[in-house]
Enzyme design. Structure first.
Site, PDB file in Angstrom:
ATOM      1  CD1 TRP A  65      79.677   6.368  29.175  1.00 53.58           C
ATOM      2  CD2 TRP A  65      77.965   6.393  27.747  1.00 53.58           C
ATOM      3  NE1 TRP A  65      79.803   5.279  28.359  1.00 53.58           N
ATOM      4  CE2 TRP A  65      78.768   5.270  27.477  1.00 53.58           C
ATOM      5  CE3 TRP A  65      76.829   6.615  26.964  1.00 53.58           C
ATOM      6  CZ2 TRP A  65      78.455   4.352  26.457  1.00 53.58           C
ATOM      7  CZ3 TRP A  65      76.522   5.703  25.956  1.00 53.58           C
ATOM      8  CH2 TRP A  65      77.344   4.589  25.704  1.00 53.58           C
ATOM      9  CG  ASN A  66      77.452   9.382  35.011  1.00 51.32           C
ATOM     10  OD1 ASN A  66      78.547   8.854  35.180  1.00 51.32           O
ATOM     11  ND2 ASN A  66      77.288  10.693  35.051  1.00 51.32           N
ATOM     12  CG  HIS A  73      56.347  10.656  41.262  1.00 46.25           C
ATOM     13  ND1 HIS A  73      55.322  11.544  41.007  1.00 46.25           N
ATOM     14  CD2 HIS A  73      56.134   9.582  40.467  1.00 46.25           C
ATOM     15  CE1 HIS A  73      54.506  11.008  40.106  1.00 46.25           C
ATOM     16  NE2 HIS A  73      54.974   9.816  39.764  1.00 46.25           N
ATOM     17  CG  HIS A  77      58.301  15.034  40.895  1.00 46.61           C
ATOM     18  ND1 HIS A  77      58.645  15.296  42.195  1.00 46.61           N
ATOM     19  CD2 HIS A  77      57.071  14.480  40.938  1.00 46.61           C
ATOM     20  CE1 HIS A  77      57.661  14.919  42.999  1.00 46.61           C
ATOM     21  NE2 HIS A  77      56.668  14.427  42.262  1.00 46.61           N
ATOM     22  CG  ASP A  79      52.774  14.637  40.785  1.00 40.59           C
ATOM     23  OD1 ASP A  79      53.892  14.088  40.757  1.00 40.59           O
ATOM     24  OD2 ASP A  79      52.226  15.026  41.839  1.00 40.59           O
ATOM     25  CG  HIS A  83      51.214  10.300  40.670  1.00 36.70           C
ATOM     26  ND1 HIS A  83      51.939   9.223  41.116  1.00 36.70           N
ATOM     27  CD2 HIS A  83      51.278  11.235  41.659  1.00 36.70           C
ATOM     28  CE1 HIS A  83      52.430   9.496  42.323  1.00 36.70           C
ATOM     29  NE2 HIS A  83      52.034  10.695  42.680  1.00 36.70           N
ATOM     30  CG  HIS A 212      48.656  13.818  44.717  1.00 35.42           C
ATOM     31  ND1 HIS A 212      49.135  14.566  45.767  1.00 35.42           N
ATOM     32  CD2 HIS A 212      49.748  13.449  44.005  1.00 35.42           C
ATOM     33  CE1 HIS A 212      50.464  14.631  45.698  1.00 35.42           C
ATOM     34  NE2 HIS A 212      50.859  13.976  44.629  1.00 35.42           N
TER      35      HIS A 212
HETATM   36 MN    MN Z   1      54.776  13.243  42.452  1.00 31.43          MN
END
Ligand code: MN
Length: 262
Positions: A65-66, A73, A77, A79, A83, A212
């Site tokens: 495992w990590n 972001h 991904h 938003d 954001h 955005h």
């Molecule tokens: Mn973003």
């Protein structure tokens, strides 16, 4: 058709292969291209890092495992409204509070791949969207609008993906007016194949970064760095894209999927 038979038709079509699942996410790892902000604009998101906890060794003999070092972001991904400063006050505007029905919705795919091939700074206008609607049908309230540019084919390298020169990045995206139009049509989200939901030239627009600024002001969502939008029909696919349920999260990498008629 009853809701039960509608769902059972989908189940049969998935099992028979009449409906296929298309992967809309890019690989996520240390090589994932990330947005670059000049120092006078702000700080940058750090590269993705994967740290091993154990790998069938003395730190964990039977398991691997990590743990991850990862910006919200990064890569393909989501938003969330919070954001952007214009969307900061919505009670349902963080990754853990967005109504889950908005993570599964019909998609409209607007193709600007030819225009983008001719002009890396190509900008979508309301007239382009209206012409698309005249051909394919209107953007329904509650649906997503995705911008197919074929830019994802550059996603293997940060240099070609960001496509920057001394004047800044050159990549396609929407005008403020196009975003205003799709918000008025009732779209809940706007997604692109570029590193962010805005064009490379969006810092100089009014308002700056309109995808955005305006989408999040209206409590709508974004998806960035999508891939394979050329595998989707203009209309008729269903998007499944859910951010991790980060508490107060502003965004999250997603495994974005589309259900598509074969
Ligand atoms: Mn973003």
């Amino acid at each position: 058709m009853t809701a039960t038979s509608a769902l059972s038709n989908i189940a049969s079509a998935l099992l028979s292969g009449q409906i296929t699942v298309v992967d809309l996410s890019a690989p996520l790892g240390p090589e994932t291209p990330l947005i670059y902000l000049p120092p006078q604009i702000g700080k940058n998101t750090p590269p993705v890092k994967v740290h091993s906890i154990s790998h069938y060794d003395q730190d964990g003999p039977f398991w691997s495992w990590n743990w991850l070092e990862l910006g919200e972001h990064s890569g393909t991904h989501f938003d969330a409204p919070v954001h952007w400063i214009t969307g900061k006050d919505y009670a349902d505007g963080t990754t853990d509070t967005i109504p889950v029905k908005n993570f599964v919705a019909p998609v409209n795919v607007i193709d600007i791949s030819q225009e983008t091939a001719a002009n890396h700074d190509f900008l979508l206008t309301p007239d382009h969207v209206k012409a698309w609607e005249a051909r394919h049908g209107r953007i329904e309230p509650g649906s997503w609008v995705l911008l197919r540019s074929d830019w994802y084919k550059r996603n293997g390298s940060t240099e070609t993906f960001l496509n920057a020169d001394e004047n800044g990045p050159h990549s396609p995206g929407p005008t403020a007016e196009a975003i205003e139009y799709i918000i008025a049509q009732g779209a809940i989200g706007w997604g692109t194949e570029t590193v962010g939901t805005d064009a490379g030239s969006a810092g100089g627009m009014n308002p700056p970064f309109p995808a955005h600024n305006l989408m999040h002001k209206a409590n709508r969502y974004g998806l960035a760095s999508l891939v394979n939008l050329d595998k989707l029909p203009p209309k008729g696919a269903i998007l499944i894209a859910a951010p991790l349920k980060f508490v107060n999260g502003t965004g999250s990498p997603v495994r974005a999927l589309a259900l598509v008629p074969a």
